[in-house]
Write a protein that holds these residues in place. Structure first.
Motif, PDB file in Angstrom:
ATOM      1  N   ALA A  87      23.630  67.622  52.855  1.00 27.69           N
ATOM      2  CA  ALA A  87      24.700  66.720  53.294  1.00 27.69           C
ATOM      3  C   ALA A  87      24.357  65.282  52.937  1.00 27.69           C
ATOM      4  O   ALA A  87      25.229  64.506  52.525  1.00 27.69           O
ATOM      5  CB  ALA A  87      24.908  66.855  54.801  1.00 27.69           C
ATOM      6  N   LEU A  88      23.107  64.921  53.073  1.00 26.74           N
ATOM      7  CA  LEU A  88      22.669  63.577  52.709  1.00 26.74           C
ATOM      8  C   LEU A  88      22.853  63.340  51.220  1.00 26.74           C
ATOM      9  O   LEU A  88      23.341  62.282  50.805  1.00 26.74           O
ATOM     10  CB  LEU A  88      21.207  63.371  53.104  1.00 26.74           C
ATOM     11  N   ALA A  89      22.479  64.314  50.397  1.00 24.31           N
ATOM     12  CA  ALA A  89      22.635  64.175  48.948  1.00 24.31           C
ATOM     13  C   ALA A  89      24.108  64.012  48.580  1.00 24.31           C
ATOM     14  O   ALA A  89      24.462  63.167  47.744  1.00 24.31           O
ATOM     15  CB  ALA A  89      22.027  65.375  48.237  1.00 24.31           C
ATOM     16  N   ALA A  90      24.976  64.791  49.205  1.00 24.82           N
ATOM     17  CA  ALA A  90      26.412  64.677  48.933  1.00 24.82           C
ATOM     18  C   ALA A  90      26.949  63.328  49.396  1.00 24.82           C
ATOM     19  O   ALA A  90      27.751  62.696  48.696  1.00 24.82           O
ATOM     20  CB  ALA A  90      27.160  65.808  49.626  1.00 24.82           C
ATOM     21  N   SER A 110      28.208  62.860  37.572  1.00 24.81           N
ATOM     22  CA  SER A 110      27.172  62.577  38.567  1.00 24.81           C
ATOM     23  C   SER A 110      26.543  63.897  38.976  1.00 24.81           C
ATOM     24  O   SER A 110      27.217  64.914  39.047  1.00 24.81           O
ATOM     25  CB  SER A 110      27.737  61.838  39.780  1.00 24.81           C
ATOM     26  N   GLN A 111      25.254  63.834  39.218  1.00 22.17           N
ATOM     27  CA  GLN A 111      24.519  65.063  39.493  1.00 22.17           C
ATOM     28  C   GLN A 111      23.423  64.765  40.518  1.00 22.17           C
ATOM     29  O   GLN A 111      22.708  63.776  40.423  1.00 22.17           O
ATOM     30  CB  GLN A 111      23.912  65.536  38.169  1.00 22.17           C
ATOM     31  N   VAL A 112      23.321  65.659  41.507  1.00 21.78           N
ATOM     32  CA  VAL A 112      22.246  65.551  42.501  1.00 21.78           C
ATOM     33  C   VAL A 112      21.016  66.234  41.918  1.00 21.78           C
ATOM     34  O   VAL A 112      21.074  67.389  41.511  1.00 21.78           O
ATOM     35  CB  VAL A 112      22.649  66.228  43.835  1.00 21.78           C
ATOM     36  N   LEU A 113      19.921  65.490  41.865  1.00 28.04           N
ATOM     37  CA  LEU A 113      18.664  66.034  41.360  1.00 28.04           C
ATOM     38  C   LEU A 113      17.900  66.698  42.506  1.00 28.04           C
ATOM     39  O   LEU A 113      18.181  66.424  43.668  1.00 28.04           O
ATOM     40  CB  LEU A 113      17.840  64.923  40.720  1.00 28.04           C
ATOM     41  N   PRO A 114      16.937  67.543  42.190  1.00 29.38           N
ATOM     42  CA  PRO A 114      16.171  68.211  43.265  1.00 29.38           C
ATOM     43  C   PRO A 114      15.499  67.190  44.197  1.00 29.38           C
ATOM     44  O   PRO A 114      14.977  66.174  43.744  1.00 29.38           O
ATOM     45  CB  PRO A 114      15.121  69.021  42.515  1.00 29.38           C
ATOM     46  N   ILE A 115      15.543  67.487  45.476  1.00 31.27           N
ATOM     47  CA  ILE A 115      14.930  66.607  46.478  1.00 31.27           C
ATOM     48  C   ILE A 115      13.430  66.854  46.463  1.00 31.27           C
ATOM     49  O   ILE A 115      12.976  67.994  46.497  1.00 31.27           O
ATOM     50  CB  ILE A 115      15.534  66.868  47.867  1.00 31.27           C
ATOM     51  N   ARG A 116      12.658  65.761  46.424  1.00 27.49           N
ATOM     52  CA  ARG A 116      11.198  65.868  46.356  1.00 27.49           C
ATOM     53  C   ARG A 116      10.580  65.350  47.645  1.00 27.49           C
ATOM     54  O   ARG A 116      11.017  64.363  48.199  1.00 27.49           O
ATOM     55  CB  ARG A 116      10.658  65.076  45.178  1.00 27.49           C
ATOM     56  N   LYS A 125      17.598  62.000  44.903  1.00 30.03           N
ATOM     57  CA  LYS A 125      17.923  61.325  43.645  1.00 30.03           C
ATOM     58  C   LYS A 125      19.271  61.791  43.113  1.00 30.03           C
ATOM     59  O   LYS A 125      19.620  62.962  43.217  1.00 30.03           O
ATOM     60  CB  LYS A 125      16.842  61.590  42.604  1.00 30.03           C
ATOM     61  N   ILE A 126      19.991  60.824  42.543  1.00 32.05           N
ATOM     62  CA  ILE A 126      21.296  61.094  41.934  1.00 32.05           C
ATOM     63  C   ILE A 126      21.279  60.509  40.526  1.00 32.05           C
ATOM     64  O   ILE A 126      20.813  59.389  40.318  1.00 32.05           O
ATOM     65  CB  ILE A 126      22.448  60.415  42.728  1.00 32.05           C
TER      66      ILE A 126
END
Length: 191
Positions: A87-90, A110-116, A125-126
């Motif tokens: 939800a945070l990434a969105a 636009s693309q959400v990258l894997p959360i590290r 990261k976006i």
């Protein structure tokens, strides 16, 4: 002196009897001096530490105020851990897209990258691709720096956009169009 010569064995026994307490006294005295030197060295080693601790106690209120201020500042700079990662990434993707659109850029991808996971934070990261003018890019960058919680721009690449042949023949003097590829990051608390 004659008695010592005549009674040599007795003289040696009396001498040893008198010497034994003296040796024991000297041994106790040397042990006590050694302890005194050890305590003196230990005191010299502890004095700076005690001074630092008393300094910390005296400035405890100031340190607590600064800790509270730092915690409040950190709370405005990062997302809380209570937010769900996806939800945070969105939400981050949507708000960054909106900042770019409001500044006059058109977002094409636009693309959400894997959360590290980092030691204390999660990095969300976006990656975005947008097109527009240099002035619109400048406005977008100002909008991103004003965003709360803080958004960091990890990479920013700009390329001149292709000019259509028709526009090139008409000779119109429009501002150069750019294609912008950027990667932004926001931090989320782990605890």
């Amino acid at each position: 002196m004659n008695w010592v010569r005549e009674h040599t064995r007795s003289a040696v026994l009396v001498g040893l009897t008198l010497l034994l307490p003296l040796v024991l006294y000297l041994q106790v005295l040397m042990n006590l001096l050694g302890l005194a030197f050890d305590y003196s060295r230990e005191r010299d080693r502890l004095e700076p530490r005690l001074a630092r601790l008393s300094g910390l106690q005296e400035s405890g209120e100031l340190l607590e105020e600064r800790r509270s201020a730092a915690t409040a500042s950190l709370a405005t700079a990062i997302y809380p851990s209570s937010n769900d990662e996806s939800a945070l990434a969105a939400e981050l993707q949507s708000s960054v897209r909106q900042v770019l659109i409001d500044s006059g850029l058109s977002v094409t991808n636009s693309q959400v990258l894997p959360i590290r996971d980092d030691e204390a934070f999660k990095k969300v990261k976006i990656k975005l691709t947008a097109g527009g003018t240099l002035a619109a890019l400048d406005t977008a960058l100002v909008g991103l720096t004003a965003h709360s919680p803080t958004i960091s721009i990890e990479s920013l690449d700009t390329f001149p956009a292709r000019v259509s042949r028709r526009r090139a023949r008409t000779g119109s003097r429009q501002e150069q169009a750019l294609t912008v590829v950027m990667q932004v990051m926001a931090l989320q608390s782990k605890s």
